[in-house]
Design an enzyme around this catalytic site. Sequence first.
Site, short mmCIF file in Angstrom:
data_model
loop_
_atom_site.label_atom_id
_atom_site.label_comp_id
_atom_site.label_asym_id
_atom_site.label_seq_id
_atom_site.Cartn_x
_atom_site.Cartn_y
_atom_site.Cartn_z
N ARG A 142 -1.84 4.13 14.14
CA ARG A 142 -2.38 4.47 15.45
C ARG A 142 -3.66 3.66 15.71
O ARG A 142 -4.30 3.18 14.78
CB ARG A 142 -2.71 5.96 15.53
CG ARG A 142 -1.53 6.89 15.25
CD ARG A 142 -1.99 8.34 15.23
NE ARG A 142 -0.90 9.27 14.96
CZ ARG A 142 -0.56 9.72 13.76
NH1 ARG A 142 -1.24 9.31 12.69
NH2 ARG A 142 0.45 10.58 13.61
N ARG A 246 3.41 0.96 17.42
CA ARG A 246 3.84 2.01 16.49
C ARG A 246 5.31 2.36 16.73
O ARG A 246 6.09 2.48 15.78
CB ARG A 246 2.93 3.23 16.66
CG ARG A 246 3.22 4.39 15.72
CD ARG A 246 2.07 5.40 15.84
NE ARG A 246 2.38 6.69 15.28
CZ ARG A 246 2.23 7.02 14.00
NH1 ARG A 246 1.80 6.10 13.15
NH2 ARG A 246 2.51 8.23 13.57
#
Length: 320
Positions: A142, A246
């Site tokens: 993240r 991601r």
Amino acid sequence: MKGAGNNTILSYKSAFRLLIEFLYEKKGICADKISFADLDYNTLADFFNWIESDRKCSASTKNQRLSALLSFSKYAQNQDFDAACTFRSALLKIPMKKTQHKKRSVFSIDEVGIILSLPGNETSIGKRDTVLLSVMYASGARSQEICDLVVRNIHFNGHGAVLDINGKGGKSRKVPIPLPCSKMLKEYISYRRIAGQPDRHVFSSQTHEYMSVAGIEALFKKYIRKAKEQYPSYFREDNYSPHTMRHTCASHMLESGVPIAVIKNFLGHASIQTTEIYAEISQETVNKKLIAWNQNWHATPENGLPFSNTEEKQMPSFLK
């Protein structure tokens, strides 16, 4: 609340700020006079109607506020069951709003290559951005986890490197990255002359030691804009964000055959259900698989054979 991440805490604060505002404006109850007895079903139902009608909150925002209050009510009930019982019971009667499922944007392999090629290595900012974007794709981390990465979190070895990632809610995990990316990362740390300074942040802004999530979002928007200008046949989505890296990492791992349970641990998900969203393979991938299937196994006008190259290929068991 112990173990809660920054975003979770912000969500709690936003929900309670609105609830306190509502109770004061509509019910005449001051903040220091609020008790659990005031938070019955009718009051809370009025509150959620108010944030939609007066505050113009979307259905998804309303659901976030409800989730935050539900989470707190569970904690409160564990602390004082009798006092918080009315509050929690009322919240459990309030349904979540139906929301439109947002399509998740995912880069193709070609698009990842384009994004990573854009910053270049001619300037210090270009070097930083190339390595940062490469690490995001290789690790599936993240934005906040990338911001928090310090030199001592990186352990280089002969096969690549392992990153100690500090994730949501204070949870940590070890994430391996491949050799090409680890070499870039090691060279960048050497370029910045911070290899012997374990507490230095790997990525910093032009003015601060600590790079912010907003900074990553800004550089990501910059390269998406450049990519769309230079490669108009690619990057057709409108909702790209740093989190797309991601999603892309997880989707590419899944499509290459990595078990979903391994991806769950790699990404640091608390539940396998969260990881299962990546099982929704893109239409582009489906089309490619079907084209390959038709070319490899079905009859063609040219050869008239039921299957091509049958001596070289293992026929699927369900066709035998």
